[in-house]
Design an enzyme around this catalytic site. Structure first.
Site, short mmCIF file in Angstrom:
data_model
loop_
_atom_site.label_atom_id
_atom_site.label_comp_id
_atom_site.label_asym_id
_atom_site.label_seq_id
_atom_site.Cartn_x
_atom_site.Cartn_y
_atom_site.Cartn_z
N GLY A 1 0.82 -1.21 0.00
CA GLY A 1 0.00 0.00 0.00
C GLY A 1 0.85 1.25 0.00
O GLY A 1 2.03 1.22 0.34
N PHE B 1 2.09 9.72 3.41
CA PHE B 1 3.39 10.00 4.05
C PHE B 1 4.36 8.85 3.91
O PHE B 1 5.45 8.90 4.45
CB PHE B 1 3.17 10.31 5.53
CG PHE B 1 2.15 11.39 5.76
CD1 PHE B 1 0.86 11.07 6.16
CD2 PHE B 1 2.46 12.72 5.52
CE1 PHE B 1 -0.09 12.06 6.35
CE2 PHE B 1 1.53 13.71 5.70
CZ PHE B 1 0.23 13.39 6.12
N LYS C 1 6.13 -0.90 7.46
CA LYS C 1 5.64 0.45 7.17
C LYS C 1 6.80 1.41 7.29
O LYS C 1 7.50 1.42 8.29
CB LYS C 1 4.52 0.85 8.14
CG LYS C 1 3.88 2.19 7.81
CD LYS C 1 2.62 2.38 8.64
CE LYS C 1 1.84 3.60 8.24
NZ LYS C 1 0.61 3.79 9.03
N ASP D 1 -9.17 7.19 11.19
CA ASP D 1 -9.15 6.72 9.80
C ASP D 1 -9.78 5.34 9.68
O ASP D 1 -9.33 4.49 8.91
CB ASP D 1 -7.70 6.70 9.27
CG ASP D 1 -7.64 6.55 7.75
OD1 ASP D 1 -6.55 6.26 7.23
OD2 ASP D 1 -8.71 6.70 7.11
C1 LIG Z 1 2.90 5.75 5.78
C2 LIG Z 1 1.59 5.76 5.92
C3 LIG Z 1 0.70 4.78 5.30
C4 LIG Z 1 1.11 4.01 4.21
C5 LIG Z 1 0.20 3.11 3.63
F1 LIG Z 1 0.57 2.34 2.60
C6 LIG Z 1 -1.10 2.98 4.12
C7 LIG Z 1 -2.08 2.06 3.45
N1 LIG Z 1 -1.75 0.63 3.80
C8 LIG Z 1 -2.08 0.32 5.21
C9 LIG Z 1 -1.77 -1.14 5.53
C10 LIG Z 1 -2.50 -2.10 4.60
C11 LIG Z 1 -4.03 -2.02 4.79
C12 LIG Z 1 -4.41 -2.15 6.21
N2 LIG Z 1 -4.69 -2.25 7.29
N3 LIG Z 1 -2.07 -3.49 4.85
C13 LIG Z 1 -1.45 -3.97 5.97
C14 LIG Z 1 -1.28 -5.35 5.75
C15 LIG Z 1 -0.70 -6.35 6.67
N4 LIG Z 1 -0.28 -5.98 7.89
O1 LIG Z 1 -0.61 -7.53 6.27
C16 LIG Z 1 -1.81 -5.61 4.47
N5 LIG Z 1 -1.83 -6.85 3.89
C17 LIG Z 1 -2.16 -7.04 2.56
O2 LIG Z 1 -2.46 -6.11 1.82
O3 LIG Z 1 -2.10 -8.34 2.16
C18 LIG Z 1 -2.41 -8.62 0.79
N6 LIG Z 1 -2.30 -4.45 3.94
C19 LIG Z 1 -2.18 -1.71 3.16
F2 LIG Z 1 -0.83 -1.91 2.98
C20 LIG Z 1 -2.50 -0.25 2.89
C21 LIG Z 1 -1.50 3.73 5.22
C22 LIG Z 1 -0.60 4.61 5.80
O4 LIG Z 1 -0.96 5.32 6.92
#
Ligand SMILES: C=Cc1cc(F)c(CN2CC[C@](CC#N)(n3cc(C(N)=O)c(NC(=O)OC)n3)[C@H](F)C2)cc1O
Length: 299
Positions: A30, A34, A56, A148
């Site tokens: 993702g 930021f 992250k 959020d």
């Molecule tokens: C720097 C700030 C910032 C950057 C970003 F990219 C996002 C957006 N991001 C959030 C984390 C996210 C969605 C959720 N919850 N996710 C976590 C996992 C995991 N822990 O496994 C996962 N798994 C997955 O997609 O498996 C196929 N997705 C996905 F990355 C979107 C938000 C932000 O504040």
């Protein structure tokens, strides 16, 4: 036990410290305003038998680490609940100038990817909704507001377990305070924001309840993008093609217009959703009461 020397009992490394050299990038998960979240294989024995982790990282401006970032890491580290994604550790670089947050990886991704693929019935949707309330009730009990909450930030562990997965906008509400006023705007998720957030940037436990109502709407539409909150609100505007400004959204909400009731939404759930969207923050239910009501509806 006298014949075990102390060195044999102490773990040789702190398992929450991850070394960059053992982290192998797999793919991006993702992108945020930021920074981004990336899937890595943590493989210290370098034989592919390691474990996948979600990392992250902030977009680093000339090396300084924004203090809000360390706050997010401290917050996730301090949380411990079955409906909240697990903190695993940190990876530091350049002598601590770059700090990355390591979390457990949930390969099924968020509800936004999962729900459209799996035609879940209403009972399972309400089970997921109740689990989100349980995670949020715990977060509020620690005096944090999420700011959020949306289906895109709820991760699926399996068919019967979801977890709140991202805390990028989470803030602490000091004792005795009610609101958190924001300065930064970023790319605010305005269609999940309570009316007082749009008008006065006033965030509170009650504004998280509003966002939960929108998240429940997303779950009951199975995250069908044709019924997404931004699209639905734009359709409710007079000129549906126009770019929805925050001002138009506020006017619409002040006229008591709300997202429509999803087709197979039970009447009690419609009532519950609309109470989450009460104009008056004090009129909205708490997560504690939402858990009880969802429990009763599911029975
Ligand atoms: C720097 C700030 C910032 C950057 C970003 F990219 C996002 C957006 N991001 C959030 C984390 C996210 C969605 C959720 N919850 N996710 C976590 C996992 C995991 N822990 O496994 C996962 N798994 C997955 O997609 O498996 C196929 N997705 C996905 F990355 C979107 C938000 C932000 O504040």
């Amino acid at each position: 036990d006298p014949d075990i020397s102390p060195s044999e009992t102490l773990p040789d490394t702190d398992s929450s410290v991850f070394h960059k050299r053992y982290l192998k990038e797999i793919r991006e998960l993702g992108e945020g305003h930021f920074g981004k979240v990336t899937l890595y294989l943590h493989d210290p024995s370098n034989d592919g038998t390691g474990e996948c982790v979600a990392v992250k990282a902030l977009k680093q401006e000339n090396g300084y680490v924004p203090d809000g970032w360390m706050k997010e890491i401290e917050i996730l580290k301090s949380l411990d609940h079955s409906n909240i994604v697990k903190y695993k550790g940190c990876c530091t670089e350049l002598g601590g100038q770059v700090v990355q947050l390591i979390m457990e990886f949930l390969p099924l991704g968020s509800l936004r990817e999962y729900l459209p693929k799996r035609k879940l019935g209403v009972p399972q949707c309400l089970m997921f909704a109740q689990q989100i309330c349980q995670g949020m009730d715990y977060l509020h009990s620690q005096r944090y507001i999420h700011r959020d909450l949306a289906a895109r930030n709820v991760l699926v562990e399996n068919d019967s377990l979801v977890k709140i997965g991202d805390f990028g906008l989470t803030k602490y509400i000091p004792e005795g305070e009610i609101y958190y006023r924001v300065r930064e705007d970023g790319d605010s998720p305005v269609f999940w924001y309570a009316i007082e957030c749009l008008k006065e940037s006033k965030f509170s436990f009650s504004s998280d309840i509003w966002s939960f109502g929108v998240t429940l709407y997303e779950i009951l539409t199975r995250c069908d993008q044709r019924q997404s909150p931004p699209l639905k609100f734009s359709e409710m505007m007079d000129e549906p093609r126009g770019q929805m400004t925050v001002m138009v959204l506020i006017k619409l909400l002040e006229k008591q217009l709300r997202l429509p009731c999803p087709k197979d939404c039970p009447h009690e759930v419609k009532m519950l959703m609309e109470q989450c969207w009460a104009s008056e923050p004090g009129q909205r239910p708490s997560f504690t009461s939402l858990i009880e009501r969802l429990e009763a509806i599911r029975r």
